[in-house]
Write a protein that holds these residues in place. Structure first.
Motif, PDB file in Angstrom:
ATOM      1  N   GLY A  43     -51.769  30.444-128.432  1.00  0.00           N
ATOM      2  CA  GLY A  43     -53.021  29.833-128.882  1.00  0.00           C
ATOM      3  C   GLY A  43     -53.386  28.542-128.186  1.00  0.00           C
ATOM      4  O   GLY A  43     -54.421  27.954-128.481  1.00  0.00           O
ATOM      5  N   ASP A  44     -52.570  28.101-127.257  1.00  0.00           N
ATOM      6  CA  ASP A  44     -52.840  26.844-126.568  1.00  0.00           C
ATOM      7  C   ASP A  44     -53.949  26.953-125.531  1.00  0.00           C
ATOM      8  O   ASP A  44     -54.623  25.976-125.216  1.00  0.00           O
ATOM      9  CB  ASP A  44     -51.568  26.343-125.877  1.00  0.00           C
ATOM     10  N   SER A  45     -54.162  28.162-124.986  1.00  0.00           N
ATOM     11  CA  SER A  45     -55.119  28.306-123.889  1.00  0.00           C
ATOM     12  C   SER A  45     -55.665  29.725-123.842  1.00  0.00           C
ATOM     13  O   SER A  45     -55.236  30.604-124.594  1.00  0.00           O
ATOM     14  CB  SER A  45     -54.436  27.969-122.549  1.00  0.00           C
ATOM     15  N   GLY A  46     -56.610  29.938-122.931  1.00  0.00           N
ATOM     16  CA  GLY A  46     -57.136  31.272-122.694  1.00  0.00           C
ATOM     17  C   GLY A  46     -57.712  31.937-123.927  1.00  0.00           C
ATOM     18  O   GLY A  46     -58.383  31.307-124.750  1.00  0.00           O
ATOM     19  N   ILE A  47     -57.437  33.224-124.074  1.00  0.00           N
ATOM     20  CA  ILE A  47     -57.947  33.978-125.200  1.00  0.00           C
ATOM     21  C   ILE A  47     -57.448  33.397-126.512  1.00  0.00           C
ATOM     22  O   ILE A  47     -58.198  33.271-127.486  1.00  0.00           O
ATOM     23  CB  ILE A  47     -57.562  35.464-125.078  1.00  0.00           C
ATOM     24  N   THR A  88     -58.310  33.279-117.599  1.00  0.00           N
ATOM     25  CA  THR A  88     -57.332  32.523-118.378  1.00  0.00           C
ATOM     26  C   THR A  88     -56.274  31.945-117.442  1.00  0.00           C
ATOM     27  O   THR A  88     -56.177  32.350-116.272  1.00  0.00           O
ATOM     28  CB  THR A  88     -56.633  33.430-119.418  1.00  0.00           C
ATOM     29  N   PRO A  89     -55.421  31.029-117.926  1.00  0.00           N
ATOM     30  CA  PRO A  89     -54.376  30.457-117.068  1.00  0.00           C
ATOM     31  C   PRO A  89     -53.405  31.487-116.510  1.00  0.00           C
ATOM     32  O   PRO A  89     -52.745  31.232-115.492  1.00  0.00           O
ATOM     33  CB  PRO A  89     -53.657  29.482-117.998  1.00  0.00           C
ATOM     34  N   LEU A  90     -53.287  32.643-117.141  1.00  0.00           N
ATOM     35  CA  LEU A  90     -52.374  33.666-116.645  1.00  0.00           C
ATOM     36  C   LEU A  90     -52.787  34.152-115.253  1.00  0.00           C
ATOM     37  O   LEU A  90     -51.934  34.586-114.474  1.00  0.00           O
ATOM     38  CB  LEU A  90     -52.344  34.851-117.620  1.00  0.00           C
ATOM     39  N   ILE A  91     -54.059  34.040-114.928  1.00  0.00           N
ATOM     40  CA  ILE A  91     -54.548  34.563-113.649  1.00  0.00           C
ATOM     41  C   ILE A  91     -54.110  33.697-112.457  1.00  0.00           C
ATOM     42  O   ILE A  91     -53.439  34.192-111.552  1.00  0.00           O
ATOM     43  CB  ILE A  91     -56.085  34.736-113.680  1.00  0.00           C
ATOM     44  N   PRO A  92     -54.445  32.387-112.417  1.00  0.00           N
ATOM     45  CA  PRO A  92     -53.976  31.579-111.279  1.00  0.00           C
ATOM     46  C   PRO A  92     -52.470  31.378-111.256  1.00  0.00           C
ATOM     47  O   PRO A  92     -51.914  31.024-110.211  1.00  0.00           O
ATOM     48  CB  PRO A  92     -54.722  30.255-111.445  1.00  0.00           C
ATOM     49  N   SER A  93     -51.799  31.601-112.391  1.00  0.00           N
ATOM     50  CA  SER A  93     -50.341  31.455-112.402  1.00  0.00           C
ATOM     51  C   SER A  93     -49.644  32.756-112.017  1.00  0.00           C
ATOM     52  O   SER A  93     -48.415  32.782-111.922  1.00  0.00           O
ATOM     53  CB  SER A  93     -49.858  31.004-113.789  1.00  0.00           C
ATOM     54  N   THR A  94     -50.417  33.805-111.775  1.00  0.00           N
ATOM     55  CA  THR A  94     -49.849  35.118-111.476  1.00  0.00           C
ATOM     56  C   THR A  94     -50.208  35.627-110.091  1.00  0.00           C
ATOM     57  O   THR A  94     -49.356  36.159-109.377  1.00  0.00           O
ATOM     58  CB  THR A  94     -50.338  36.163-112.511  1.00  0.00           C
TER      59      THR A  94
END
Length: 290
Positions: A54-58, A230-236
């Motif tokens: 719940g901290d970021s993204g969706i 979401t942050p998962l994209i640039p971190s992946t």
């Protein structure tokens, strides 16, 4: 051909993050998480929600949408303290309480502690949103190690079993569980075989758990987002992929978190009172027949 070339143009600056699940605070542009509207009659008045990731993204967008609809929120996150603090500040700005709790949800004991923290603070759990996940692309199947498979399943699937088992004693008739699956569960992904497998497992988990809990009056549904910024994209993914992320769907762009959050509000509220074991598909127009 012209349309295809237009879709391949970068829609955001190339960028990469060297940690997972990534930080929203350094993304450019920042994902849109704020609620798109606020209802006159709150749909989730006085309810308590626990949201993983719940901290970021969706997850952040869902937390804000729930708060806008009258709910108090607990945000469970891994170690992104700055993002979690900002999310909590935004929830409180909407006039509702927010508890932040750092935990590795792949660990059963950590899941129990996260639930206990919510119950101690708020007294109960009305809405459980199993949203946190991780992914590790591999271009060749042989590169997927046993350690990676186990880690991905622990975070994405095992955590849901742990959290539901811990939360159920504190959930009453009328409570809801919402799981985040993915479009990859339906169409697959050549470079995300283990991740897509976990997301497919979540669909089965959702449908089966719905049947298991229906007599208790607890509904279980899921959301299967397509490409969401979401942050998962640039971190992946590599920078060149990030720059055109989402441009291959019919709508030609990645979605924003606050375009997905209303699905969770709908499933958490009485508006979806006749739905359990179902999956919603905010994915930019991709037909998945799921």
């Amino acid at each position: 051909m012209a349309q295809m070339q237009q879709q391949e143009k970068p829609v955001r600056p190339p960028q990469i993050q060297t940690r997972q699940p990534g930080l929203e605070s350094v993304m450019e542009p920042a994902p849109h998480a704020e609620p798109r509207h606020r209802a006159r009659e709150p749909k989730l008045k006085d309810r308590v929600a626990l949201i993983t990731g719940g901290d970021s993204g969706i997850g952040r967008a869902v937390a804000l949408a729930f708060a806008a609809e009258g709910a108090d929120v607990s945000i469970v996150y891994l170690n992104e303290d700055e993002d979690a603090s900002e999310a909590a500040k935004l929830v409180k700005k909407l006039g509702h309480r927010c508890l932040t709790h750092a935990a590795d949800i792949g660990d059963e004991a950590a899941c129990k502690q996260a639930v206990e923290a919510v119950v101690q603070e708020f007294g109960r759990i009305d809405i459980l949103v199993n949203n946190a996940a991780e992914q590790h692309p591999q271009e060749n199947f042989e590169f997927i190690s046993a350690e990676q498979v186990e880690r991905t399943f622990r975070t994405n699937v095992f955590s849901m079993f742990h959290l539901v088992r811990a939360a159920l004693p504190h959930m009453q008739k009328g409570s809801v569980i919402i799981n985040t699956t993915s479009v990859t569960a339906y169409r697959g992904s050549a470079s995300l075989v283990d991740y897509a497998s976990t997301k497919a497992a979540i669909v089965g988990f959702t449908r089966s758990l719905a049947h298991s809990l229906v007599k208790r009056g607890i509904r279980v549904n899921a959301v299967a987002p397509g490409p969401i910024w979401t942050p998962l994209i640039p971190s992946t993914f590599p920078p060149e992929h990030v720059s055109t992320f989402g441009s291959d769907v019919p709508m030609g762009r990645a979605g924003e978190p606050n375009e997905v959050a209303p699905c969770y509000v709908f499933l958490a509220s009485d508006d979806s009172s006749y739905m359990t074991g179902q999956v919603l598909h905010p994915n930019g127009g991709e037909i998945v027949n799921g």
